[in-house]
Structure formats: C-alpha cells, structure tokens
Design a protein around this motif. Structure first.
Motif, PDB file in Angstrom:
ATOM      1  N   UNK A  65      13.674   1.948   8.401  1.00  0.00           N
ATOM      2  CA  UNK A  65      13.715   0.727   7.606  1.00  0.00           C
ATOM      3  C   UNK A  65      13.505   1.065   6.130  1.00  0.00           C
ATOM      4  N   UNK A  66      13.918   0.170   5.255  1.00  0.00           N
ATOM      5  CA  UNK A  66      13.608   0.320   3.831  1.00  0.00           C
ATOM      6  C   UNK A  66      12.489  -0.644   3.490  1.00  0.00           C
ATOM      7  N   UNK A  67      11.637  -0.241   2.551  1.00  0.00           N
ATOM      8  CA  UNK A  67      10.445  -1.022   2.209  1.00  0.00           C
ATOM      9  C   UNK A  67      10.392  -1.258   0.706  1.00  0.00           C
ATOM     10  N   UNK A  68      10.033  -2.459   0.320  1.00  0.00           N
ATOM     11  CA  UNK A  68       9.792  -2.762  -1.089  1.00  0.00           C
ATOM     12  C   UNK A  68       8.467  -3.504  -1.191  1.00  0.00           C
ATOM     13  N   UNK A 105       3.502   0.260  -7.985  1.00  0.00           N
ATOM     14  CA  UNK A 105       4.196   1.129  -8.949  1.00  0.00           C
ATOM     15  C   UNK A 105       5.215   2.043  -8.281  1.00  0.00           C
ATOM     16  N   UNK A 106       4.986   2.398  -7.034  1.00  0.00           N
ATOM     17  CA  UNK A 106       5.962   3.147  -6.260  1.00  0.00           C
ATOM     18  C   UNK A 106       5.594   3.023  -4.784  1.00  0.00           C
ATOM     19  N   UNK A 107       6.569   3.202  -3.921  1.00  0.00           N
ATOM     20  CA  UNK A 107       6.343   3.133  -2.482  1.00  0.00           C
ATOM     21  C   UNK A 107       6.535   4.526  -1.905  1.00  0.00           C
ATOM     22  N   UNK A 108       5.661   4.889  -0.989  1.00  0.00           N
ATOM     23  CA  UNK A 108       5.698   6.237  -0.418  1.00  0.00           C
ATOM     24  C   UNK A 108       6.990   6.467   0.370  1.00  0.00           C
ATOM     25  N   UNK A 122       5.135   2.289  10.364  1.00  0.00           N
ATOM     26  CA  UNK A 122       5.411   1.966   8.966  1.00  0.00           C
ATOM     27  C   UNK A 122       4.188   1.330   8.326  1.00  0.00           C
ATOM     28  N   UNK A 123       3.602   0.346   9.009  1.00  0.00           N
ATOM     29  CA  UNK A 123       2.432  -0.359   8.473  1.00  0.00           C
ATOM     30  C   UNK A 123       1.266   0.602   8.276  1.00  0.00           C
ATOM     31  N   UNK A 124       1.082   1.535   9.206  1.00  0.00           N
ATOM     32  CA  UNK A 124       0.007   2.528   9.073  1.00  0.00           C
ATOM     33  C   UNK A 124       0.227   3.395   7.837  1.00  0.00           C
ATOM     34  N   UNK A 125       1.466   3.819   7.596  1.00  0.00           N
ATOM     35  CA  UNK A 125       1.766   4.625   6.409  1.00  0.00           C
ATOM     36  C   UNK A 125       1.542   3.825   5.122  1.00  0.00           C
ATOM     37  N   UNK A 126       1.852   2.529   5.169  1.00  0.00           N
ATOM     38  CA  UNK A 126       1.628   1.686   3.997  1.00  0.00           C
ATOM     39  C   UNK A 126       0.140   1.502   3.722  1.00  0.00           C
ATOM     40  N   UNK A 127      -0.657   1.403   4.793  1.00  0.00           N
ATOM     41  CA  UNK A 127      -2.115   1.353   4.638  1.00  0.00           C
ATOM     42  C   UNK A 127      -2.607   2.613   3.929  1.00  0.00           C
ATOM     43  N   UNK A 128      -2.137   3.751   4.375  1.00  0.00           N
ATOM     44  CA  UNK A 128      -2.543   5.027   3.778  1.00  0.00           C
ATOM     45  C   UNK A 128      -2.096   5.105   2.321  1.00  0.00           C
ATOM     46  N   UNK A 184      -4.411   3.161   0.056  1.00  0.00           N
ATOM     47  CA  UNK A 184      -5.662   3.863  -0.239  1.00  0.00           C
ATOM     48  C   UNK A 184      -5.450   4.895  -1.349  1.00  0.00           C
ATOM     49  N   UNK A 185      -4.283   5.531  -1.384  1.00  0.00           N
ATOM     50  CA  UNK A 185      -3.994   6.491  -2.450  1.00  0.00           C
ATOM     51  C   UNK A 185      -3.871   5.800  -3.801  1.00  0.00           C
ATOM     52  N   UNK A 186      -3.503   4.525  -3.782  1.00  0.00           N
ATOM     53  CA  UNK A 186      -3.316   3.771  -5.023  1.00  0.00           C
ATOM     54  C   UNK A 186      -4.586   3.061  -5.490  1.00  0.00           C
ATOM     55  N   UNK A 187      -5.661   3.163  -4.718  1.00  0.00           N
ATOM     56  CA  UNK A 187      -6.869   2.407  -5.049  1.00  0.00           C
ATOM     57  C   UNK A 187      -7.445   2.759  -6.416  1.00  0.00           C
ATOM     58  N   UNK A 188      -7.400   4.030  -6.779  1.00  0.00           N
ATOM     59  CA  UNK A 188      -7.935   4.433  -8.080  1.00  0.00           C
ATOM     60  C   UNK A 188      -7.134   3.786  -9.204  1.00  0.00           C
TER      61      UNK A 188
END
Length: 290
Positions: free
Chosen positions: A70-73, A77-80, A93-99, A102-106
């Motif tokens: 699937x494609x995600x938007x 600032x950017x999607x993994x 997909x949802x699990x990867x978006x959760x991760x 967390x990388x974007x939290x800072x």
C-alpha cells in the motif's frame, strides 16, 4: 456461458478482497479507523503516539494488493519506507507507522516547544509536516528557523528579517556565537545565548485575536451581507477537534460544504460529517435563516 463464468469469478474475487480487507481492519482495530471508501481501497487510521497525540494516516491499496505494498501519506515531514511482503497485512503497516512516530518524537517535541515558549508569527496553524518557524525577536525583527528533521536539536539554518542595521548586528552575533549552541538546551535558550538578548514570550492575546483564514473559502472574514445576519463580516468560528489538524472554518462555509456531501447526517439544526482536510468527525450548528 464464458461471460457468465467470468462474471462469477469477478464477483468471487471481489468478495474475497472485501472479506480480506475487513479481516485486516479488524486486526488493527475498528476504533482506529476514521474513514473507509466504498471500494475499500482508501482508508484513514488515527494513531496515538506515546504522548497521547493523535496522528492521521491515509492508506491506499493498489489493484494488485497484497502483491504490491500500500502507499501511505500523512501530515508528517516524511513517511518511512514500508517493509512489505506477500504475507504482510495492514497491522504490519500500522506497527511500522507507530515505530516511525517514535523516531519523530524529538522533532515533534522541538516544534511544540518553539510554539509554546516563543512568539511564533508564522506559519499560522502549522501542520506537523512543517519544519520551519518565523519568530518575533522584538524591535520589528524576525528570525526564520529551519529545523533539521533528522537532528532537530542541532544548530538550525536561519534567515533574519527586519531593519537592515539591526539584522546586520544580529547576524554578526549569530556567526560569532554559533559555537555556543548545545543540544542539551532548548531552542529558546540557545537563541538567547547566540543573540545575547532575551526573547519575548508568546503573545497569547494577540494570537487569539489574530484572524485565521477559513479552510474552505480561504478568506479571513465573511463578506458583509445582510443575508448572513449576525455572521456578516465575522471571522473563523469553528476549529477541527483533531489535534493534528486544527483547521479553522467559518461555520457558514463548513455547513454549506457538509450539505454538498451525501454522507452528511443532520439532527435538528446540527450537521454531522467529516473534516475536509483530515476526515475527522465534525459537528456544526447551522442557522436555518442563513
């Protein structure tokens, strides 16, 4: 005979696809689903990060799904880059978006800190994808900061705006003191160290009084018109409740837009539908006289 057989096979394939998608949504949790298109190829999910902030992700299923990913938007600032295989499902997909969140939290925390503690004049109601801020330094001077998404606590790129004599002086201080920037201090503290001056805090009263353009008509105020009654010449008076959207509207414009959507429901004088931007639920009271 062959045409009838093909129709039966097509119907069987469609039924199998629908059943598979429903099953995968069930695994994610229906409570996270915000919108689902009639053909089940487009859906939006609401995901909460560790701070409880809501984020909306749009997922598009290609015709070759699940052979192709699937494609995600999203308002990020950017999607993994998604990891996908023939055995992958929507929950992966949802699990990867959760991760990814967390990388974007800072980065998100840095932008929130700027908005909370400095006098930000632009952009008005920034999206989470926006990585710059224009900050009022006082004395008719402004600084535009471009925050590094991958290293948000590092020294940002900047541009100074204002009277030439004053900005030249501030620019010299920036160059002279840039080595003072440290990642263990907030953006505000670092700016004060570099600029050798205290910065004005947020002006809440000014921000509240500041006119915000409507997300539908793109005007700050409605036209002065007797037919609009008490709404004549008024500013935006409705804001989407979705924390990652917060788009402002004139209730008159939003009401007119919702009336044009076939899925909108009405109970007495309240229209229930979805935000034009994030598809989150909205409910607006309408005046039958307008």
């Amino acid at each position: 005979m062959s045409r009838k057989l093909n129709q039966q096979n097509g119907g069987s394939s469609s039924s199998s696809f629908h059943g598979s998608v429903y099953s995968e949504i069930e695994e994610v949790g229906w409570e996270h689903l915000v919108h689902l298109s009639e053909d089940l190829t487009f859906m939006t999910f609401r995901i909460l990060d560790k701070k409880g902030q809501s984020h909306i992700f749009e997922i598009y299923l290609p015709q070759s799904y699940p052979k192709c990913a699937p494609s995600v938007s999203a308002d990020m600032p950017y999607v993994c880059k998604l990891k996908w295989s023939m055995t992958s499902r929507l929950k992966d997909i949802v699990l990867q978006l959760h991760e990814h969140l967390e990388k974007l939290q800072d980065f998100l925390s840095t932008m929130d800190d700027i908005d909370k503690n400095l006098w930000v004049v632009g952009p008005i109601q920034p999206s989470r994808a926006t990585s710059f801020r224009q900050i009022n330094l006082g004395n008719d001077c402004f600084i535009v900061l471009a925050i590094n998404v991958y290293d948000p606590r590092s020294l940002p790129e900047c541009r100074l705006l204002g009277p030439e004599a004053t900005t030249d002086n501030l620019r010299k201080r920036w160059k002279r003191n840039c080595t003072r920037w440290t990642k263990d201090k907030s953006i505000g503290e670092n700016l004060e160290n570099l600029m050798e001056t205290s910065l004005p805090g947020p002006r809440q009263s000014i921000m509240e009084d500041q006119q915000v353009e409507c997300g539908i008509c793109y005007a700050h105020c409605l036209p002065v018109n007797d037919e609009l009654g008490a709404k004549s010449g008024s500013g935006s008076d409705y804001t989407c409740d979705n924390g990652s959207c917060r788009r402002a509207f004139h209730s008159v414009c939003l009401g007119d837009w919702l009336r044009s959507i076939t899925t909108t429901r009405q109970s007495f004088d309240v229209l229930f539908g979805n935000c034009p931007y994030c598809l989150g639920p909205v409910a607006v009271k309408v005046d039958s006289n307008v």
